[in-house]
Design a protein around this motif. Structure first.
Motif, PDB file in Angstrom:
ATOM      1  N   SER A  37       0.698  -1.128  -0.194  1.00  0.00           N
ATOM      2  CA  SER A  37       0.107   0.156  -0.020  1.00  0.00           C
ATOM      3  C   SER A  37       1.143   1.237   0.026  1.00  0.00           C
ATOM      4  O   SER A  37       2.125   1.167   0.076  1.00  0.00           O
ATOM      5  N   ALA A  38       0.311   2.311  -0.164  1.00  0.00           N
ATOM      6  CA  ALA A  38       0.940   3.706   0.103  1.00  0.00           C
ATOM      7  C   ALA A  38       1.588   3.711   1.456  1.00  0.00           C
ATOM      8  O   ALA A  38       0.980   3.195   2.342  1.00  0.00           O
ATOM      9  N   THR A  43      -2.103   8.110   1.325  1.00  0.00           N
ATOM     10  CA  THR A  43      -3.425   8.191   0.672  1.00  0.00           C
ATOM     11  C   THR A  43      -4.337   9.439   1.103  1.00  0.00           C
ATOM     12  O   THR A  43      -4.785  10.119   0.044  1.00  0.00           O
ATOM     13  N   GLU A 123       0.641   4.494  -4.056  1.00  0.00           N
ATOM     14  CA  GLU A 123       1.318   2.864  -4.254  1.00  0.00           C
ATOM     15  C   GLU A 123       2.377   2.922  -5.093  1.00  0.00           C
ATOM     16  O   GLU A 123       3.383   1.957  -4.932  1.00  0.00           O
ATOM     17  N   PHE A 185      -4.758  -1.723  -4.360  1.00  0.00           N
ATOM     18  CA  PHE A 185      -5.488  -0.759  -4.340  1.00  0.00           C
ATOM     19  C   PHE A 185      -5.733  -0.161  -6.073  1.00  0.00           C
ATOM     20  O   PHE A 185      -6.902   0.316  -6.109  1.00  0.00           O
ATOM     21  N   ARG A 199     -11.154   2.629  -0.955  1.00  0.00           N
ATOM     22  CA  ARG A 199     -10.190   2.736   0.100  1.00  0.00           C
ATOM     23  C   ARG A 199      -9.847   1.497   0.950  1.00  0.00           C
ATOM     24  O   ARG A 199     -11.026   0.623   0.965  1.00  0.00           O
ATOM     25  N   GLU A 200      -8.861   1.500   1.336  1.00  0.00           N
ATOM     26  CA  GLU A 200      -8.105   0.326   2.112  1.00  0.00           C
ATOM     27  C   GLU A 200      -8.098  -0.936   0.969  1.00  0.00           C
ATOM     28  O   GLU A 200      -8.367  -2.155   1.436  1.00  0.00           O
ATOM     29  N   GLY A 201      -8.329  -0.825  -0.379  1.00  0.00           N
ATOM     30  CA  GLY A 201      -8.476  -1.808  -1.212  1.00  0.00           C
ATOM     31  C   GLY A 201      -7.478  -2.699  -1.483  1.00  0.00           C
ATOM     32  O   GLY A 201      -7.258  -3.711  -2.129  1.00  0.00           O
ATOM     33  N   SER A 202      -6.176  -2.324  -0.943  1.00  0.00           N
ATOM     34  CA  SER A 202      -4.947  -3.482  -1.104  1.00  0.00           C
ATOM     35  C   SER A 202      -5.143  -4.825  -0.560  1.00  0.00           C
ATOM     36  O   SER A 202      -4.566  -5.687  -1.125  1.00  0.00           O
TER      37      SER A 202
HETATM   38  N1  ASP Z   1      -3.486   3.074   0.160  1.00  0.00           N
HETATM   39  C1  ASP Z   1      -4.947   2.725  -0.043  1.00  0.00           C
HETATM   40  C2  ASP Z   1      -5.717   3.370   1.154  1.00  0.00           C
HETATM   41  O1  ASP Z   1      -5.151   3.991   2.074  1.00  0.00           O
HETATM   42  C3  ASP Z   1      -5.271   1.424   0.001  1.00  0.00           C
HETATM   43  C4  ASP Z   1      -4.908   0.706   1.057  1.00  0.00           C
HETATM   44  O2  ASP Z   1      -4.186   1.187   1.979  1.00  0.00           O
HETATM   45  O3  ASP Z   1      -5.456  -0.402   1.230  1.00  0.00           O
HETATM   46  O4  ASP Z   1      -7.065   3.376   1.195  1.00  0.00           O
END
Ligand code: ASP
Ligand code: ADP
Ligand code: MG
Length: 418
Positions: A37-38, A43, A123, A185, A199-202
């Protein structure tokens, strides 16, 4: 193949990057795809860039917002010991040059599309930096631009995967025995538009790759010992769940156990691929294994909190019953505005919904509803979900709170509280 995913918290600084190396020393680095992820809160910082761009595209505020992202990454590179640091600086500069060129030349006024052209740099930057760190430690990982492989539709900010094409592409790009590093992501629509999976898709990316490669396992490395029976940020004495069934994990994630992205489980369940959730600071720990089995071990109530939800109560303007045609109208507007429903309570004369205002569209949706319904709305409510609840577990949540809605069904209780 195995798939590992490292989230923002695990690569937020030099110590985090070095820790990825320690994990690989422990697990071995063959037959492995790493998804990253980032770094840290990048993000969010890039979302700030997008917002500033839309509010005032020529301002120094935009330069400042982008500087925050730039300085953070350059500071990390400064601190890390690398023989080929100049080459890395060059690659990172090239990404920032692309961002600046986009900000100058962009013609689109579609917020979601612009968002997806800018936010994915988080990312791209993190995976490029991590590759250099791994290379320095003799882990030669092949860097893959996942946008050439993971193909989606054009539903920007919540793109849907083109599974057939993506599976074919992954099979072509990945060979057994290798070590690969790629981005979570993000994906792409057609050759040139970047998309994001939400969001949070990794975590979901790791599952997509696991599915496409029929991987032996997927492991998501986290800042917690595994999946606990509650989020330790909000609940005391949370305990580790050592084993969970796919179905149970899907329910936990769906209702807001944010340790796993809700879309992660289904692709893995389809192929019976186990998902491990493990602590990145202790690779030897067992963590949680999610697989085909009965419910959870140890069996205990699980508490989930979703904060800052919106409670909407609708009733008809003419005191008539809330009938199918009313409900149909409400649901089609929800779909149109991409409002996520977390709880529904229906009575003869009213219809209550607790929703997640993920895309800041609830106010617009309410405007569209106001001529048709009498509306009461309360912003900033908390939604508690207790799976496998006991009377004691329920009391623990209810105490000292104003309960606005309570719903008990089967083994699950939900409370909307103020
Ligand atoms: N960097 C993206 C986010 O913060 C994806 C992830 O972290 O899963 O939403
Ligand atoms: P990353 O983005 O680094 O992969 P996340 O921050 O998305 O990781 O997920 C880890 C966080 O999830 C934990 O720090 C914890 O606060 C939160 N969390 C929410 N529910 C749970 C739960 N049931 N068990 C463990 N952690 C949870
Ligand atoms: Mg995360």
């Amino acid at each position: 193949m195995r798939v590992f995913k490292f989230g923002g918290a695990s690569v937020k600084d030099v110590t985090g990057l070095e820790n990825v190396v320690s994990v690989l020393r422990h697990t071995g680095a063959k037959d492995l795809v790493i998804v990253v992820s980032a770094m840290g809160k990048t993000t969010n910082a890039l979302e700030q860039v997008v917002d500033t761009y839309f509010e005032n595209s020529n301002s120094t505020l935009l330069t400042t917002a982008l500087e925050v992202v730039r300085n953070y990454h350059f500071q990390i590179i400064d601190q890390v010991s690398l023989d080929k640091k100049q080459a890395l600086f060059g690659k990172i500069e090239a990404f920032f040059a692309e961002i600046e060129a986009f900000l100058t030349n962009n013609q689109s006024s579609d917020y979601d599309q612009v968002y997806d052209q800018l936010v994915p740099y988080g990312e791209l930057l993190s995976s490029t930096i991590l590759q250099a760190v791994l290379e320095q430690q003799d882990f030669a990982a092949q860097w893959l631009d996942i946008r050439t492989i993971l193909k989606t539709d054009s539903n920007f900010r919540e793109a849907k995967v083109n599974w057939k094409l993506t599976e074919k592409n992954f099979k072509e790009h990945i060979n057994s025995g290798g070590l690969y590093l790629t981005q979570g992501f993000i994906g792409s629509y057609k050759p040139s538009l970047t998309t994001t999976l939400g969001r949070e898709g990794s975590d979901y990316t790791a599952a997509i790759i696991g599915y496409c490669l029929s991987a032996e396992s997927v492991t998501i490395w986290k800042d917690v010992p595994g999946v606990l029976n509650a989020d330790p940020r909000y609940f005391e004495n949370a305990t580790l769940l050592s084993a969970i069934s796919y179905n149970e994990a899907i329910e936990l994630a769906f209702y807001g156990a944010s340790v796993i992205h809700p879309k992660t489980l289904q692709p893995l369940q389809q192929k019976g691929i186990p998902l491990y959730v493990k602590p990145f600071l202790n690779p030897a720990a067992a963590g949680t294994c999610i697989s085909e089995r009965d419910t959870i071990e140890p069996y205990s109530p699980c508490f989930i909190l979703k904060r800052n939800e919106v409670l909407i109560k609708l009733s008809s303007l003419d005191f008539s019953f809330m009938l199918e045609e009313h409900l149909g109208e409400v649901f089609s507007l929800m779909a149109e505005y991409r409002v996520k429903v977390d709880l529904i309570q229906h009575s003869a004369i009213s219809f209550s919904l607790c929703v997640d205002d993920k895309f800041n569209t609830v106010t617009k949706m309410l405007c569209a509803l106001q001529n048709r319904f009498k509306i009461q709305v309360i912003y900033g409510v908390n939604l508690y979900t207790i799976r496998h609840f006991t009377p004691e577990a329920l009391v623990k949540i209810e105490v000292d709170k104003e309960v606005l809605v309570k719903q008990v069904a089967g083994n699950m209780a939900q409370l909307v509280v103020k």
